[in-house]
Design an enzyme around this catalytic site. Structure first.
Site, PDB file in Angstrom:
ATOM      1  N   THR A  68       3.620   2.270  -3.875  1.00  0.00           N
ATOM      2  CA  THR A  68       4.736   2.353  -4.821  1.00  0.00           C
ATOM      3  C   THR A  68       5.255   3.788  -4.839  1.00  0.00           C
ATOM      4  O   THR A  68       6.463   4.038  -4.739  1.00  0.00           O
ATOM      5  CB  THR A  68       4.285   1.914  -6.228  1.00  0.00           C
ATOM      6  OG1 THR A  68       3.936   0.530  -6.167  1.00  0.00           O
ATOM      7  CG2 THR A  68       5.374   2.135  -7.262  1.00  0.00           C
ATOM      8  N   HIS A 112      -5.475  -0.085  -0.529  1.00  0.00           N
ATOM      9  CA  HIS A 112      -6.203  -1.247  -1.077  1.00  0.00           C
ATOM     10  C   HIS A 112      -5.876  -2.568  -0.399  1.00  0.00           C
ATOM     11  O   HIS A 112      -6.498  -3.580  -0.711  1.00  0.00           O
ATOM     12  CB  HIS A 112      -6.008  -1.339  -2.593  1.00  0.00           C
ATOM     13  CG  HIS A 112      -4.630  -1.678  -3.066  1.00  0.00           C
ATOM     14  ND1 HIS A 112      -4.340  -2.875  -3.670  1.00  0.00           N
ATOM     15  CD2 HIS A 112      -3.474  -0.980  -3.050  1.00  0.00           C
ATOM     16  CE1 HIS A 112      -3.058  -2.891  -4.015  1.00  0.00           C
ATOM     17  NE2 HIS A 112      -2.511  -1.751  -3.657  1.00  0.00           N
ATOM     18  N   THR A 165      -3.562  17.855  -7.596  1.00  0.00           N
ATOM     19  CA  THR A 165      -4.825  17.957  -6.857  1.00  0.00           C
ATOM     20  C   THR A 165      -5.041  16.676  -6.053  1.00  0.00           C
ATOM     21  O   THR A 165      -4.899  15.573  -6.579  1.00  0.00           O
ATOM     22  CB  THR A 165      -5.996  18.194  -7.834  1.00  0.00           C
ATOM     23  OG1 THR A 165      -5.734  19.400  -8.534  1.00  0.00           O
ATOM     24  CG2 THR A 165      -7.326  18.292  -7.092  1.00  0.00           C
ATOM     25  N   GLN A 215       1.975  -4.337   4.243  1.00  0.00           N
ATOM     26  CA  GLN A 215       1.385  -5.628   4.621  1.00  0.00           C
ATOM     27  C   GLN A 215       1.128  -5.708   6.123  1.00  0.00           C
ATOM     28  O   GLN A 215       0.339  -6.530   6.570  1.00  0.00           O
ATOM     29  CB  GLN A 215       2.304  -6.773   4.178  1.00  0.00           C
ATOM     30  CG  GLN A 215       2.487  -6.878   2.671  1.00  0.00           C
ATOM     31  CD  GLN A 215       1.221  -7.318   1.947  1.00  0.00           C
ATOM     32  OE1 GLN A 215       0.308  -7.893   2.529  1.00  0.00           O
ATOM     33  NE2 GLN A 215       1.157  -7.028   0.651  1.00  0.00           N
ATOM     34  N   CYS A 248       3.323  -8.638  -8.796  1.00  0.00           N
ATOM     35  CA  CYS A 248       4.198  -8.112  -9.864  1.00  0.00           C
ATOM     36  C   CYS A 248       4.932  -9.256 -10.536  1.00  0.00           C
ATOM     37  O   CYS A 248       5.192  -9.238 -11.730  1.00  0.00           O
ATOM     38  CB  CYS A 248       5.250  -7.162  -9.310  1.00  0.00           C
ATOM     39  SG  CYS A 248       4.721  -6.257  -7.907  1.00  0.00           S
ATOM     40  N   ASN A 251       5.718  -9.209   1.820  1.00  0.00           N
ATOM     41  CA  ASN A 251       4.482  -9.500   1.097  1.00  0.00           C
ATOM     42  C   ASN A 251       4.425 -10.919   0.531  1.00  0.00           C
ATOM     43  O   ASN A 251       3.355 -11.427   0.263  1.00  0.00           O
ATOM     44  CB  ASN A 251       4.267  -8.491  -0.036  1.00  0.00           C
ATOM     45  CG  ASN A 251       5.450  -8.373  -0.963  1.00  0.00           C
ATOM     46  OD1 ASN A 251       6.580  -8.184  -0.531  1.00  0.00           O
ATOM     47  ND2 ASN A 251       5.206  -8.493  -2.258  1.00  0.00           N
TER      48      ASN A 251
HETATM   49  N1  PLP Z   1       5.047  -2.622  -0.685  1.00  0.00           N
HETATM   50  C1  PLP Z   1       4.530  -3.825  -0.380  1.00  0.00           C
HETATM   51  C2  PLP Z   1       5.141  -4.617   0.732  1.00  0.00           C
HETATM   52  C3  PLP Z   1       3.437  -4.324  -1.091  1.00  0.00           C
HETATM   53  O1  PLP Z   1       2.943  -5.511  -0.789  1.00  0.00           O
HETATM   54  C4  PLP Z   1       2.876  -3.536  -2.123  1.00  0.00           C
HETATM   55  C5  PLP Z   1       1.740  -4.083  -2.853  1.00  0.00           C
HETATM   56  O2  PLP Z   1       1.487  -4.046  -3.967  1.00  0.00           O
HETATM   57  C6  PLP Z   1       3.454  -2.277  -2.411  1.00  0.00           C
HETATM   58  C7  PLP Z   1       4.536  -1.858  -1.664  1.00  0.00           C
HETATM   59  C8  PLP Z   1       2.954  -1.390  -3.511  1.00  0.00           C
HETATM   60  O3  PLP Z   1       1.720  -0.816  -3.157  1.00  0.00           O
HETATM   61  P1  PLP Z   1       0.761  -0.149  -4.256  1.00  0.00           P
HETATM   62  O4  PLP Z   1       0.086  -1.309  -4.921  1.00  0.00           O
HETATM   63  O5  PLP Z   1      -0.188   0.681  -3.458  1.00  0.00           O
HETATM   64  O6  PLP Z   1       1.572   0.653  -5.173  1.00  0.00           O
END
Ligand code: PLP
Length: 379
Positions: A70, A201, A237, A181, A325, A153
């Site tokens: 994000t 993650h 940091t 992804q 989300c 995703n």
């Molecule tokens: N972009 C995509 C395609 C994702 O599937 C996700 C997953 O949540 C994100 C961005 C955001 O990643 P993060 O959870 O590390 O903020």
């Protein structure tokens, strides 16, 4: 329990946990400190940066560790657009697509609302593909960035990154790919993109670490100001343990990628075939072949997707309605709507996302899906 929501997140790999542990204990230094404890942490960070860069086909100096994708996506869009605005005095133009992750779409919307940046959201076809011709037609003399998901995703559709990169390169506009992804399934080096976002993650590193890799020639304004870490592109940091974990996870994912792709594609195909055979209303969403090995998403017309998820969980299968989300919200997915799927059908969606190490028997899983859909329908 069978966890089939790896597109949302997954467990930390044992190899990653082992690599990280010293940095949560005796190797606790701050990489900016000018003493041996700090220098040891700085050396670990440098090593992690080099290893991440190697997998992404970038230079170590191109890698900016972030709190996740994000942040990486926000930094790519806002950082490039604001740098261009400061340089030219004009708000400029961004290109993205209608099916992107909220972190790209909301960043574009912010730039539009606050800085007057013009935004083109490319339409996609019924399979979720962006057309290279549409991209070429959208580019303007003031376009500062093209930002697209490498693989989606929710539906798993994989874009033709090489074709899209060829178009943007010819127009001298940098292409940013959200490769979250794609990691562990598709090659990340050599896409032709000038910038890539990844998240730990999704590949066995902890939540809260990710990276934006962006070539040094692309001007970038930081979002976070302060101590000047990450070559003054992301103050704060550094998360040394996270960076080490990301490097280990990414290297392992790359080393295992071809095996994982072959193995999981076979499982996924058998699962999809049986679901479509057993459930008359089932439709696979996304592209039939240009899709992530681990993703199978369906609509079950006339049957609430949320109700199917609950029935599946009663049978020991954990999956999701699409993006984490959007989960719990009553709004139909913007991705499915952009494919031309009717809102009432979009609300029947269920996504199964397998991990890179999935050892799943597809037949009983498909039977559980059929039983769950039948249970909801018979109410
Ligand atoms: N972009 C995509 C395609 C994702 O599937 C996700 C997953 O949540 C994100 C961005 C955001 O990643 P993060 O959870 O590390 O903020």
């Amino acid at each position: 329990m069978l966890y089939l929501d790896h597109a949302a997140t997954g467990p930390v790999r044992p190899e990653v946990r082992e690599a990280i542990l010293p940095f949560l204990g005796e190797r606790y230094g701050n990489p900016s400190s000018h003493h041996t404890v700090g220098e040891a942490a700085a050396a670990a960070l440098t090593d992690a940066r080099r290893r991440v860069a190697a997998v992404l086909g970038m230079r170590p100096g191109d890698v900016i560790f972030t709190s996740g994708a994000t942040e990486a996506n926000n930094l790519a869009l806002k950082g490039v657009a604001v740098a261009a605005l400061l340089r030219t005095g004009r708000p400029g133009h961004l290109v993205t697509s209608a099916i992107e992750h909220e972190s790209l779409l909301a960043s574009a919307e912010f730039l539009e609302r606050v800085h007057g940046v013009a935004v083109t959201r490319l339409r996609v076809d019924a399979d979720g593909l962006v057309s290279a011709d549409d991209l070429a037609a959208s580019l303007r003399e003031d376009t500062v960035l093209v930002s697209l998901g490498y693989a989606n995703n929710e539906i798993g559709t994989v874009q033709d990154a090489a074709a899209l990169a060829a178009v943007s390169t010819a127009a001298r506009v940098p292409l940013h790919l959200d490769a979250v992804q794609a990691a562990g399934w598709l090659p990340l080096a050599g896409t032709g993109a000038e910038a890539l976002s990844i998240a730990g993650h999704k590949i066995g590193a902890p939540q809260g670490i990710g990276a934006l890799a962006i070539r040094g020639r692309v001007p970038l304004e930081p979002l976070l100001h302060g101590g000047g870490q990450e070559r003054d592109r992301r103050s704060g940091t550094e998360n040394v343990a996270g960076a080490v974990g990301l490097a280990v996870a990414l290297e392992l994912a790359e080393a295992e990628r071809l095996d994982a792709t072959a193995r999981v594609t076979a499982v996924r195909d058998a699962f999809v075939a049986r679901v479509l055979a057993l459930i008359a209303e089932a439709r696979l969403t996304g592209h039939a072949s240009r899709r992530l090995p681990g993703t199978a998403s369906f609509t079950f017309s006339g049957v609430s997707g949320e109700a199917v998820l609950l029935e599946l969980e009663r049978r020991g299968v954990v999956s999701s309605s699409g993006s984490a989300c959007a989960a719990g919200s009553d709004e139909p997915s913007h991705v499915l709507l952009a494919l031309g799927i009717a809102p009432e059908v979009a609300q029947t969606s269920v996504r199964f996302s397998f991990g890179h190490h999935a050892t799943i028997d597809p037949a009983p899983l498909a039977d559980a899906v059929a039983a769950s859909v039948a249970a909801v329908r018979s109410r």
